[in-house]
Design a protein around this motif. Structure first.
Motif, PDB file in Angstrom:
ATOM      1  N   PRO A 123      -0.445  11.690   0.375  1.00 13.12           N
ATOM      2  CA  PRO A 123      -0.357  10.563   1.471  1.00 13.12           C
ATOM      3  C   PRO A 123       1.099  10.466   1.812  1.00 13.12           C
ATOM      4  N   SER A 154      -5.358  11.838   1.883  1.00 10.61           N
ATOM      5  CA  SER A 154      -5.280  10.949   0.614  1.00 10.61           C
ATOM      6  C   SER A 154      -4.555  12.372  -0.389  1.00 10.61           C
ATOM      7  N   VAL A 210      -5.285   5.918  -5.308  1.00 11.36           N
ATOM      8  CA  VAL A 210      -5.645   6.334  -3.986  1.00 11.36           C
ATOM      9  C   VAL A 210      -6.816   7.128  -4.000  1.00 11.36           C
ATOM     10  N   TYR A 251       0.916  -1.337   0.118  1.00 15.23           N
ATOM     11  CA  TYR A 251       0.067   0.146  -0.003  1.00 15.23           C
ATOM     12  C   TYR A 251       0.771   1.329  -0.051  1.00 15.23           C
ATOM     13  N   THR A 269      -4.431   4.998   4.111  1.00 14.19           N
ATOM     14  CA  THR A 269      -3.269   6.029   3.817  1.00 14.19           C
ATOM     15  C   THR A 269      -4.068   7.303   4.131  1.00 14.19           C
ATOM     16  N   ALA A 272       0.648   4.451  -2.379  1.00 10.66           N
ATOM     17  CA  ALA A 272       0.306   5.892  -1.658  1.00 10.66           C
ATOM     18  C   ALA A 272       1.486   7.013  -2.298  1.00 10.66           C
ATOM     19  N   ARG A 284     -10.021   6.835  -1.470  1.00 12.07           N
ATOM     20  CA  ARG A 284     -10.545   7.787  -0.660  1.00 12.07           C
ATOM     21  C   ARG A 284     -11.949   7.536  -1.051  1.00 12.07           C
TER      22      ARG A 284
END
Length: 597
Positions: A536, A533, A480, A444, A530, A448, A484
């Motif tokens: 990040p 957003s 991302v 991840y 994360t 990010a 979100r």
């Protein structure tokens, strides 16, 4: 040597002829001889004094030079010459990223006995058993009386215990100084530190060696005299670690889970700011591992769920399939995907959670937002098994994580032996392949930070390390954005923390049975997130083992109800500690109300 006669005949005859006394000639010659001898003796004495003075000068010069050299050098402890290998009992401290002590050394004493020097072994055995309940008085008395000359009693003593033993007053009880490892924060970061024990030991010193965690993984560095006992600085932040532990412990109890784990990582450097696994332990009193045939190692507090826990991580994997498809140009965020459920593939039937049907079509974004198994399965089939494996491998899912823990190399992901089409489908939504929360945190982070692969580390870093790009920046930004929307309008709505723009994906995976198949009422729940957003900086992976939320009319076991609210509370608490200021949306002008005093 030619000696001049005292009464030379020629001079005697001449003196008598002149009427002089010949004895005066003898006296004169005797005087001259004495003066000559005196001059020679003086010369010899002066030469000896010169040599002696030169010797004193050289000696004082050497001594003065040596004293000056000693005064300008670093002081060292004197050592007694002895045969055999030297016991190295010095070990460097371990600190957090801000220099706060996590592990250090403490001077203590050991207790040993010379039974042959004891006055009253029976009394000593009885009084020692009163001080140390784990000792048996009768067994101890037998050992004192079996003829041995040396006996270890305790490897380390507290000051109070030492005084109590001293008060026994028997000459056969002796103390030896030694250093022991001390963890002043108790359970905090227990799975990171691991623990230490004694290696080679004598009555006056003992070698401290790592037994688990970073203590064992970095054992050579911590014991290296060339490092000058320079502390080992970790990436862990003690304050954030304590806060995460507190929230996770409360959340685990609230959600009735048997275990929990959390990893907080810097997406650019790979630094792990917090690593928590529950239940945990006190490394000052490390428990024994479970060794029974029926014992599950995962039930031991020694088990590091964040690193050693290899689980099917469920729908948190879906973003990888969609991101790879965007990288290959197969889909865009708006591309409509077949999501008509259930989906049949050969003899297999792919269905949605609780029998939902999100079809007939969903955009690639909504496949992630609604967490559609069928939608992501169709995307994965477009990618193909070979390309899917290559992409997951670039994210680190085919190898053990390189994090500096001795347990990490043994926690390799479980990869299917044969990668058929059905494996491509199930892997796309996180089933059939198992990995650890640490693997998920690294993967991840790559999304990010804009598409750069990340290697997790527990050592403080001054700058990001060079790494390969695994996806284009615009693809990572789109991924991302999808994550979100999962929080704002999808399955992770309880994860929204005002001001911090949390993005993330839920994952609920049934736990496999040891005999095969899956449990219907036991799950592993994960929220991979994360934040913020818009830019990040950190990834938080939070996992609960067998949670169940019971406040409603029926038990709820999905990650949206269990892991997500706990992760949201962690973010709410740690974000200010990380220096992140909340982004507060301005109130529209038409909602303002004028007030007059």
């Amino acid at each position: 040597m030619i000696r001049t006669p005292l009464r030379p005949l020629a001079r005697i005859l001449t003196a008598r002829a002149k009427g002089e006394n010949p004895d005066s000639i003898e006296r004169e010659n005797l005087r001259l001889r004495h003066e000559e001898q005196r001059d020679k003796a003086r010369g010899r004495a002066e030469g000896r004094l010169m040599v002696l003075g030169l010797a004193f000068f050289v000696a004082f010069t050497v001594i003065g030079g040596r004293m000056g050299l000693m005064a300008s050098s670093q002081p060292t402890e004197p050592r007694t010459a002895a045969t055999g290998a030297e016991i190295l009992n010095q070990r460097a401290d371990i600190t957090d990223r801000n220099g706060r002590i996590l592990a250090t050394n403490l001077l203590t004493h050991s207790l040993y006995a010379h039974p042959k020097d004891m006055i009253d072994p029976a009394r000593v055995a009885k009084e020692l058993a009163a001080i140390f309940p784990e000792l048996d008085a009768k067994a101890l008395e037998r050992r004192f009386s079996d003829g041995r000359s040396f006996l270890w009693l305790r490897r380390k003593l507290s000051p109070e215990q030492m005084q109590q033993v001293h008060d026994i007053g028997d000459p056969g009880l002796l103390f030896g100084p030694r250093e022991m490892r001390l963890y002043p924060n108790g359970r905090l970061a227990a799975h990171v530190l691991g623990g230490a024990s004694f290696g080679a030991e004598g009555v006056h010193s003992a070698e401290v060696i790592g037994t688990a965690g970073i203590e064992k993984a970095m054992d050579a560095r911590l014991r290296d005299p060339a490092q000058g006992r320079e502390p080992l600085a970790l990436s862990i932040d003690m304050t954030i670690q304590a806060t995460t532990t507190e929230v996770l412990e409360a959340g685990m109890k609230m959600m009735n889970a048997k275990g929990a784990a959390a990893v907080l990582m810097d997406v650019h450097t790979g630094e792990i700011l917090s690593l928590v696994s529950l239940p945990d332990f006190d490394p000052n009193d490390r428990p024994q591992p479970l060794v029974g045939k029926k014992d599950d190692p995962a039930d031991s507090p020694l088990f590091n769920r964040a690193v050693q826990g290899v689980y099917e991580l469920g729908s948190t994997f879906k973003i990888f399939a969609v991101a790879q498809a965007m990288e290959l140009g197969l889909v865009s965020p708006e591309t409509m995907v077949d999501a008509n459920a259930p989906m049949r593939w050969g003899k297999f039937r792919i269905k949605e959670f609780e029998g939902h049907n999100y079809g007939p079509f969903l955009s690639a974004t909504d496949v992630i937002v609604k967490s559609s198994n069928v939608g992501v399965a169709h995307i994965a089939l477009q990618i193909g098994g070979l390309r899917q494996q290559a992409f997951l491998k670039s994210l680190g899912f085919f190898d053990a994580t390189p994090v500096e823990l001795i347990e990490a190399p043994g926690a390799k992901p479980l990869i299917p032996a044969r990668w058929a089409d059905i494996t491509t489908i199930t892997t796309s939504y996180g089933h059939g392949m198992s990995a650890s929360p640490m693997h998920l945190a690294a993967a991840y982070s790559a999304i990010a930070n804009g598409g750069i692969a990340v290697k997790p580390t527990l050592l403080r870093q001054d700058a990001p390390r060079p790494a390969e790009r695994v996806m284009r920046k615009e693809v990572a930004l789109s991924a991302v954005s999808m994550l979100r929307q999962v929080v704002t309008r999808g399955t992770a709505s309880y994860g929204d923390v005002p001001g911090y723009e949390v993005a993330g994906k839920t994952g609920t995976a049934d736990k496999p049975k040891p005999s095969g198949g899956y449990w219907n009422d036991k799950v592993i729940n994960t929220f991979a997130s994360t934040f913020p957003s818009s830019d990040p900086k950190y990834v938080l992976i939070l996992t609960l083992d067998e949670p169940v939320e019971t406040t409603g009319p029926k038990p709820r076991r999905t990650a949206g109800w269990t892991s997500v609210p706990v992760a949201a509370e962690v973010i709410r608490r740690v974000a200010p500690l990380l220096g992140l200021r909340p982004e507060v949306e301005a109130t529209p002008m038409d909602e303002l109300v004028a007030v007059r005093n």
